[in-house]
Design a protein around this motif. Structure first.
Motif, short mmCIF file in Angstrom:
data_model
loop_
_atom_site.label_atom_id
_atom_site.label_comp_id
_atom_site.label_asym_id
_atom_site.label_seq_id
_atom_site.Cartn_x
_atom_site.Cartn_y
_atom_site.Cartn_z
N VAL A 58 3.77 -11.82 11.30
CA VAL A 58 4.31 -10.18 10.44
C VAL A 58 4.69 -11.10 9.41
CG1 VAL A 58 6.90 -9.15 11.48
CG2 VAL A 58 5.45 -9.79 12.67
N LEU A 59 6.11 -12.16 8.94
CA LEU A 59 6.59 -12.52 7.85
C LEU A 59 5.37 -12.41 6.64
CD1 LEU A 59 9.47 -13.82 7.14
CD2 LEU A 59 8.82 -15.55 7.90
N ILE A 60 4.55 -13.56 7.56
CA ILE A 60 3.37 -13.30 6.53
C ILE A 60 2.74 -12.28 5.54
CG2 ILE A 60 1.60 -14.91 6.07
CD1 ILE A 60 3.98 -16.61 6.14
N THR A 61 2.54 -10.94 6.62
CA THR A 61 2.35 -10.60 6.01
C THR A 61 2.73 -8.93 4.85
OG1 THR A 61 0.84 -9.75 8.46
CG2 THR A 61 1.73 -7.50 7.49
N LYS A 62 4.23 -9.48 5.35
CA LYS A 62 5.57 -8.95 3.96
C LYS A 62 5.31 -9.35 3.37
CE LYS A 62 8.90 -6.66 2.88
NZ LYS A 62 9.17 -5.94 2.11
N LEU A 63 4.69 -11.25 2.95
CA LEU A 63 5.12 -11.87 1.29
C LEU A 63 3.79 -11.66 0.87
CD1 LEU A 63 6.18 -14.85 3.26
CD2 LEU A 63 7.62 -13.90 1.66
N ALA A 64 2.47 -11.36 2.23
CA ALA A 64 1.00 -10.75 1.44
C ALA A 64 1.09 -9.34 0.78
CB ALA A 64 0.03 -10.85 2.77
N ILE A 65 1.78 -8.22 1.86
CA ILE A 65 1.83 -7.07 0.82
C ILE A 65 2.56 -7.08 -0.45
CG2 ILE A 65 2.58 -5.06 0.82
CD1 ILE A 65 1.52 -4.74 4.05
N LEU A 333 -5.23 -12.68 3.60
CA LEU A 333 -5.89 -11.97 2.12
C LEU A 333 -5.79 -10.57 2.52
CD1 LEU A 333 -8.87 -14.44 2.52
CD2 LEU A 333 -7.63 -14.31 0.73
N ILE A 334 -5.98 -10.74 3.71
CA ILE A 334 -6.00 -8.67 4.27
C ILE A 334 -4.77 -8.22 3.72
CG2 ILE A 334 -5.86 -7.03 6.42
CD1 ILE A 334 -6.96 -9.08 8.20
N GLY A 335 -3.53 -8.15 3.70
CA GLY A 335 -2.36 -8.17 2.58
C GLY A 335 -2.42 -8.15 1.78
N ILE A 336 -2.55 -9.01 1.19
CA ILE A 336 -2.94 -9.09 0.02
C ILE A 336 -4.37 -7.89 -1.00
CG2 ILE A 336 -3.40 -10.01 -2.39
CD1 ILE A 336 -2.56 -12.90 -1.36
#
Length: 416
Positions: A58-65, A333-336
Motif C-alpha cells: 500500500v505504501l509503495i503504491t501511494k509513492l508510485a502514483i 511500475l503499475i502505480g507509475i
C-alpha cells in the motif's frame, strides 16, 4: 491522528516535531508490553508481522502514483538536482563503523539508506520482519524519527556556517525524502540567507520530490546491493562474527510462518486474506485521514480501494510470473504507469488517491510495526547507544555527500 503534529521549540530555528506515526508505533509497542493488556499478545504480534508485508505494498503504491503524477516536473529539474541524489549513498560511510561497534547483518538495514518509511518497506519485504536487517532499519527509523529532525537542523546551520558550499547545494541536500527533515534542514538556510529564500524553497522542494519518488529505487537497485557487497568484504576484517548463524536462522523462521503475505503459490484463499486485511486497513486509513486532514471519508476510502487493488495485482504477478522479481517492483511500475498524465486512468486515480496523505498510511502501518516489534523487544534493545551514533552518521553522510555533489555540479554547469 487526532493528537496531530506537535512542535517543541528549542531555538528560533531548531525544533522537535512529534508526528502521529511516532505515537502509533509507541502505542502499538506499549499495548504489547503492558502486562495488564491481555488482548494483544504473541498471537496478535505474529498476525501484525504477516500483515505488515502486505501493507508495505500500500505504501509503495501511494509513492508510485505520486511519481507518475509528477513525472513532468521530475524531467524538468536540472542536472544538479538529479546528480545530488547519488549523495544518498553517503549513508554507507556508517557501515564499517557499525561493524566496528559489533553489529553484524543489522548494518545492511542500518546503512543502506536514511531509513525512512519506503526503505523500511523494502528491507522488510526482502529479508522478512524477523531478520537482523529489519532490526537494523527499524532502529535507525525510530531513532531518526525522534532525533533526526532536530539533528539535521543543527547540522544544516553548522555546515552552512563552516563549509564553503553554495546555499543552493545545501537546499538540495535537505531533500532527504522526509518532509519533517526537509523542513528542518531548510529553516536555518532561509534564516541565514533571507534574500535567497524563494529559490532555496524551490530547490529543496524539487529535491525532496525526487527523493520521495525515486529514493526507493536507489535503495533497491544501488545502495542495498552495495551494502551487501561491503558487508561481505569488510565483515571478516572488522568486528566479530558472533551469532550470525543464529540471526540467519531467526530470519528464516520469521518468513516461514508468514501465512498472510508469504511467497507461496497463489490461491483463492490467499487473495481473500489479502482482500480482507486491505479492506480493514483501507477503512482505518480513511477514518484517520478524515480525522487528521478533514478530507471526504468516501473519497479517501475509494482512493484506498484503488491502492489496494494495485497492491493485490502486484503481489499476484510476483507469484504468477516465473521470474525472481519482488512484488514492490510490479507495484511501482503499475502505480507509475496508471498515474502518468494523459493515461486514461490518470485523472480518476489521481483524483481519489491524492485525497490520502502519506502520513496517514504511515501512521496506520507503524501501529502494526509497534505491535510486531513487541515479540522481538529484547533483541531490539540490544541496538542501544551504538544505534544512536550510527543514525547520526547515516544522516550526516547523506546530507553532506548530497550537498558536495550538488555544489560541484552547480559550479561545473556554471549555475553559480
Amino acid at each position: 491522528m487526532a493528537i496531530g503534529v506537535k512542535e517543541i521549540k528549542i531555538t528560533d530555528t531548531i525544533s522537535i516535531l512529534l508526528l502521529p506515526l511516532i505515537y502509533a508505533l509507541v502505542l502499538g509497542l506499549a499495548l504489547y508490553l503492558a502486562k495488564p493488556i491481555k488482548f494483544i499478545g504473541r498471537k496478535q504480534s505474529k498476525v501484525a508481522e504477516g500483515a505488515m508485508v502486505l501493507f508495505i505494498g500500500v505504501l509503495i503504491t501511494k509513492l508510485a502514483i505520486s511519481s507518475g503524477q509528477a513525472i513532468a516536473s521530475i524531467f524538468q529539474v536540472g542536472p544538479a538536482l538529479l546528480l545530488q541524489q547519488i549523495g544518498n549513498l553517503g549513508t554507507l560511510i556508517a557501515l564499517p563503523i557499525a561493524l566496528f561497534f559489533g553489529f553484524r547483518r543489522e548494518v545492511i538495514g542500518m546503512t543502506s539508506s536514511i531509513c525512512r518509511e519506503p526503505n523500511l518497506g523494502v528491507i522488510i519485504d526482502k529479508y522478512g520482519f524477523k531478520s537482523p536487517e529489519t532490526r537494523g532499519v527499524l532502529a535507525v527509523f525510530v531513532i531518526g524519527s525522534i532525533l533526526g529532525t532536530p539533528f539535521i537542523s543543527f547540522l544544516s546551520s553548522i555546515s552552512a556556517s563552516l563549509i564553503p558550499m553554495h546555499p543552493y547545494a545545501y537546499a538540495m541536500a535537505s531533500g532527504v525524502g522526509s518532509a519533517s527533515m526537509n523542513a528542518a534542514a531548510l529553516a536555518p538556510l532561509m534564516h541565514m540567507f533571507p534574500s535567497m529564500a524563494t529559490d532555496l524553497e524551490a530547490f529543496a522542494g524539487c529535491s525532496n520530490l525526487l527523493s520521495f519518488c525515486f529514493g526507493i529505487y536507489m535503495c533497491i537497485f544501488v545502495s542495498l546491493p552495495l551494502a551487501e557487497r561491503m558487508y561481505k568484504w569488510l565483515s571478516p576484517h572488522i568486528g566479530h562474527d558472533k551469532e550470525e548463524t543464529i540471526d540467519d536462522e531467526y530470519a528464516i523462521e520469521g518468513v516461514k510462518h508468514d501465512k498472510y503475505a508469504s511467497k507461496e503459490e497463489l490461491s483463492s484463499g490467499k487473495i481473500k486474506r489479502w482482500a480482507t486485511f486491505l479492506l480493514i486497513f483501507s477503512f482505518t486509513v480513511a477514518v484517520g485521514n478524515y480525522i487528521g486532514y478533514h478530507t471526504s471519508l468516501l473519497d479517501s476510502f475509494i482512493g484506498m480501494i484503488i491502492i489496494s487493488l494495485i497492491t493485490i495485482l502486484g503481489m499476484s504477478l510476483e507469484r504468477i510470473i516465473p521470474w525472481n522479481i519482488q512484488s514492490i517492483i510490479y507495484i511501482s511500475l503499475i502505480g507509475i504507469i496508471v498515474a502518468i498524465p494523459g493515461m486514461p486512468t490518470a485523472d480518476f486515480i489521481v483524483r481519489y488517491v491524492s485525497q490520502i496523505d502519506l502520513t496517514t498510511i504511515c501512521t496506520a502501518f507503524l501501529a502494526y510495526v509497534g505491535i510486531a516489534i513487541g515479540n522481538d523487544w529484547e533483541e531490539f534493545k540490544k541496538i542501544g547507544w551504538r544505534g544512536i551514533i550510527i543514525t547520526l552518521i547515516v544522516i550526516s553522510g547523506t546530507y553532506l555527500c548530497s550537498a558536495g555533489i550538488a555544489h560541484l555540479t552547480l559550479v561545473a554547469t556554471g549555475m553559480v
